[in-house]
Design an enzyme around this catalytic site. Structure first.
Site, mmCIF file in Angstrom:
data_model
loop_
_atom_site.group_PDB
_atom_site.id
_atom_site.type_symbol
_atom_site.label_atom_id
_atom_site.label_comp_id
_atom_site.label_asym_id
_atom_site.label_seq_id
_atom_site.Cartn_x
_atom_site.Cartn_y
_atom_site.Cartn_z
ATOM 1 N N LYS A 1 -25.457 -6.776 7.797
ATOM 2 C CA LYS A 1 -25.617 -7.082 6.417
ATOM 3 C C LYS A 1 -24.100 -7.705 5.727
ATOM 4 C CE LYS A 1 -28.732 -8.083 6.190
ATOM 5 N NZ LYS A 1 -29.784 -7.918 6.975
ATOM 6 N N GLU B 1 -22.488 -10.723 7.606
ATOM 7 C CA GLU B 1 -23.448 -12.077 7.608
ATOM 8 C C GLU B 1 -23.036 -12.720 5.956
ATOM 9 O OE1 GLU B 1 -27.344 -12.553 8.368
ATOM 10 O OE2 GLU B 1 -27.820 -10.351 7.545
ATOM 11 N N TRP C 1 -29.168 -28.365 11.076
ATOM 12 C CA TRP C 1 -28.231 -27.371 11.309
ATOM 13 C C TRP C 1 -27.638 -27.745 12.829
ATOM 14 C CZ3 TRP C 1 -28.108 -23.351 15.217
ATOM 15 C CH2 TRP C 1 -26.930 -22.243 14.704
ATOM 16 N N ASN D 1 -36.436 -31.732 15.075
ATOM 17 C CA ASN D 1 -35.966 -30.252 15.062
ATOM 18 C C ASN D 1 -36.019 -30.160 16.753
ATOM 19 O OD1 ASN D 1 -35.926 -30.199 12.412
ATOM 20 N ND2 ASN D 1 -37.743 -28.858 12.176
ATOM 21 N N GLY D 2 -35.066 -29.014 16.899
ATOM 22 C CA GLY D 2 -35.036 -28.587 18.595
ATOM 23 C C GLY D 2 -34.155 -28.959 19.280
ATOM 24 N N GLU E 1 -27.380 -2.090 11.102
ATOM 25 C CA GLU E 1 -27.839 -2.988 10.291
ATOM 26 C C GLU E 1 -26.997 -3.111 8.973
ATOM 27 O OE1 GLU E 1 -30.073 -5.265 10.141
ATOM 28 O OE2 GLU E 1 -30.684 -5.386 8.214
ATOM 29 N N HIS F 1 -13.877 6.777 21.392
ATOM 30 C CA HIS F 1 -13.613 6.289 22.587
ATOM 31 C C HIS F 1 -12.882 4.984 22.616
ATOM 32 C CE1 HIS F 1 -15.564 9.764 24.235
ATOM 33 N NE2 HIS F 1 -16.536 9.730 23.174
ATOM 34 N N ARG G 1 -33.497 -21.854 4.637
ATOM 35 C CA ARG G 1 -33.341 -21.931 6.217
ATOM 36 C C ARG G 1 -31.891 -22.139 6.685
ATOM 37 N NH1 ARG G 1 -38.914 -22.887 8.487
ATOM 38 N NH2 ARG G 1 -38.051 -23.567 10.448
ATOM 39 N N CYS H 1 -32.914 -26.292 11.376
ATOM 40 C CA CYS H 1 -33.436 -27.644 10.831
ATOM 41 C C CYS H 1 -34.876 -27.680 10.135
ATOM 42 C CB CYS H 1 -33.662 -28.544 12.109
ATOM 43 S SG CYS H 1 -31.886 -28.650 12.840
HETATM 44 O O1 M6R Z 1 -37.291 -14.107 12.289
HETATM 45 P P1 M6R Z 1 -36.698 -12.916 12.923
HETATM 46 O O2 M6R Z 1 -37.018 -11.756 12.669
HETATM 47 O O3 M6R Z 1 -37.169 -13.127 14.466
HETATM 48 O O4 M6R Z 1 -35.177 -13.364 12.879
HETATM 49 C C1 M6R Z 1 -33.996 -12.717 13.919
HETATM 50 C C2 M6R Z 1 -32.764 -12.811 13.157
HETATM 51 O O5 M6R Z 1 -32.276 -14.028 13.252
HETATM 52 C C3 M6R Z 1 -32.570 -12.364 11.721
HETATM 53 O O6 M6R Z 1 -33.044 -11.098 11.774
HETATM 54 C C4 M6R Z 1 -31.140 -12.173 11.426
HETATM 55 O O7 M6R Z 1 -30.449 -11.307 12.143
HETATM 56 C C5 M6R Z 1 -31.137 -12.221 9.925
HETATM 57 N N1 M6R Z 1 -30.194 -13.104 9.483
HETATM 58 C C6 M6R Z 1 -30.329 -10.910 9.541
HETATM 59 O O8 M6R Z 1 -30.248 -10.655 8.113
#
Ligand code: M6R
Length: 600
Positions: A481, A484, A73, A99-100, A477, A500, A27, A2
């Site tokens: 990527k 997501e 969001w 927000n929150g 990682e 396993h 965001r 948000c």
């Molecule tokens: O702002 P932050 O590094 O604390 O965020 C953590 C995760 O939300 C962030 O790394 C998220 O996994 C990314 N979308 C990955 O690309």
């Protein structure tokens, strides 16, 4: 996640709010709205979908100089027009964006609002209805707001309009980020300075449990008990050009291309006059007095933390535990006698990490935040800050911030080791420079990455990433990527672990991305690849120069083994990008995701 904007001044507020919301689009959100207040009352426009959809429903004819806006969001209630903010009280006297998460909103509803018919499923509406109730009981707006804030539990950043007071925006904050921006003859409110950089660079940060009364030519910060707080403004060190895409089709592509420059910037930022890498003496001291480092992070930052463990243990000789922040706060392990906490967070606002920081501070342990955003909540609240110097990262998928995190972890571990009198068998500045050049070579090989994405990922439902040692962490990682942004189910595994259980998922043609950058386990990972190939997998081996074999799909330019995570991740980022493009996914704003996750 948000976002909030607000403006009070002399200009047409609609455009300022809409432009501000556009700056917050990165965001992640699923609906948006604005409310404007003029002598005739409040007009609310809100819509499910993008800001462009909101623009379509905003009536150009409405003239107002005061208003608030929001990108939502969804947490409570599905993403639809009804649940979008702003929310209004039953008589429409009060209008609110928030927000929150209000944890006790059910209790509040039961205790105070049993006869109120709610228009939405949100926790936010409870706040605005409470304010109206207390105002009808005879309290002034500020007292009704104050009473409400005393009753609600949880996180909030909020902005409130009162139809009967067309000269004020009321603002309050607890745990969720919020700033007040100052201008000549106007003032603004924003959950992120980026949103209002179009009109001002001067901001005042707000602390938890503060209320702000914002007029067009004054700003008064109060604590919940009504006492006045004086706080100077600061200049937001953000360059508009940093947050524009320029000629790039996507922020993610721009940010991947910036990675060589980011590594070089980190070298400069951490170099002293003798060209040695050094870090804040207080951080060196904190490391010196610790018997164990606890790295706390989420998502990509957690993956960087796993590499950091290798660096601190192998280079600096400090034992390290790496924990997922959402778990750590609620299932704390037995701590060592002298723990030091390192929070890794690109945004500096991640609620899961912040809840740990709050608990750790209560216990009196020393804390460091490694972040890309100076002045962010975790940076302000930790004892020390290590900056990433990556420049604003707008794409939801983190790329350059990850590379910056790995580089700053390397700088920190080696600066500490050297400060302790250890002689390293490599020159950090030189090796970082070599890594920057290697990353440049890879980002210049985009056509090849696109071909790999087409060859391996065009039609697949799933993909696996394997590696051993630090390559395993980079595999995690790489898988994150891909999933997501392309929505292909992807998992990262330690090379030896597939057999396993997970090997059961290997079918004819299942893509396996295997990293081979570590000499000591090079033969092992190749053995693991053979195991899956024997079961039909389609392997894409990415090997370090010197360890390559015939049939490998891409050879990484040679870098020191400890620096390989900086380099090996880059083809995986690019391959994910092209896979997502081919699937016509929204690369910069993937579904269901937010850039800065400010709710637990
Ligand atoms: O702002 P932050 O590094 O604390 O965020 C953590 C995760 O939300 C962030 O790394 C998220 O996994 C990314 N979308 C990955 O690309």
């Amino acid at each position: 996640m948000c976002g909030i904007v607000g403006y009070i001044g002399e200009a047409d507020v609609k455009e300022i709010l809409l432009k501000g919301l556009e700056k917050l689009e990165y965001r992640g959100y699923d609906s948006a709205g604005i409310a404007v207040l003029n002598d005739e009352g409040v007009v609310v426009f809100k819509e499910k979908g993008r800001i462009a959809d909101l623009r379509d429903v905003v009536d150009e004819e409405v003239d107002a100089k005061l208003g608030i806006g929001h990108t939502r969001w969804a947490t409570h209630g599905v993403p639809n027009q009804l649940n979008a903010h702003p929310h209004q009280s039953t008589t429409q006297r009060f209008t609110l964006v928030h927000n929150g998460v209000i944890e006790n909103y059910h209790l509040m509803k039961k205790a105070y609002l049993s006869n109120v018919e709610m228009a939405s499923d949100t926790d936010t509406e409870v706040i605005v209805q409470l304010i109206e109730k207390f105002s009808q009981d005879g309290l002034s707006t500020i007292d009704a707001l104050r009473k409400t804030l005393h009753l609600i539990h949880g996180s909030y950043a909020l902005a409130l309009l009162d139809k009967e007071d067309p000269n004020t925006i009321y603002v309050a904050k607890n745990k969720s980020p919020l700033l007040v921006g100052l201008g000549e003859g106007f003032n603004v409110v924003a959950s992120d300075a980026m949103a209002m950089l179009q009109v001002t660079e001067q901001y005042v940060e707000l602390h938890d449990q503060e209320i702000v009364i914002v007029h067009k030519d004054s700003v008064e910060i109060q604590k919940l008990d009504g006492s006045i707080v004086e706080r100077p403004a600061y200049k937001a060190e953000l360059d508009m050009s940093d947050i524009e895409k320029g000629t790039y089709p996507h922020y993610m592509l721009k940010e991947m291309d910036e990675q060589p420059a980011v590594i070089r910037k980190i070298i400069q930022a951490y170099q002293n006059e003798q060209d040695e890498l050094t870090i804040d003496a207080n951080i060196l001291d904190a490391l010196h007095h610790a018997d164990r480092l606890y790295i706390i992070a989420a998502g990509t930052s957690y993956h960087a933390g796993l590499i950091g463990k290798q660096y601190f243990e192998k280079i600096a000789g400090i034992p390290v535990e790496v924990h997922i922040s959402s778990e750590f706060g609620y299932n704390m392990p037995l701590l060592s006698a002298k723990p030091l906490f390192l929070f890794i967070t690109q945004s500096g606002e991640t609620a899961d990490s912040r809840q740990v920081l709050v608990k750790i501070k209560e216990q009196g342990y020393p804390t460091i935040t490694m972040t890309n955003v100076p002045g962010s909540t975790l940076s302000r609240e930790a004892d020390h800050t290590l900056l990433l110097h990556a420049g604003p990262e707008i794409a939801v998928a983190s790329t350059k911030a990850y590379v910056a995190q790995v580089a700053v972890l390397m700088v920190t571990a080696s600066a500490y080791a050297q400060a302790q009198g250890k002689t390293l068998d490599f020159d950090v500045v030189k090796e970082l420079g070599i890594a920057a050049n290697a990353v440049q070579t890879i980002v210049d090989s985009k056509e090849e990455m696109e071909e790999i994405a087409t060859e391996f990922l065009a039609t697949t439902r799933n993909a696996f990433f394997i590696g051993r040692n630090v390559d395993f962490y980079v595999s995690l990682e790489g898988a994150l990527k891909l999933k997501e942004i392309s929505y292909i189910q992807a998992e990262g595994f330690a090379g030896g672990e597939l057999k396993h259980g997970t090997i059961a998922l290997i079918e004819d043609g299942t893509p396996i991305f295997a990293l081979a950058t570590q000499q000591a386990v090079s033969l092992n990972i190749r053995g693991n690849v053979k195991e899956v190939v024997a079961r039909g997998a389609n392997p894409c081996i990415i090997a370090m120069e010197g360890l390559e074999e015939e049939g490998d799909r891409f050879v990484l330019p040679k870098v020191h083994e400890l620096f390989s995570p900086l380099v090996a991740v880059v083809p995986l980022q690019l391959i994910s990008y092209y896979a997502a493009l081919h699937r016509e996914c929204d690369v910069d704003k993937p579904r269901n995701l937010a850039k800065s996750v400010t709710v637990e």
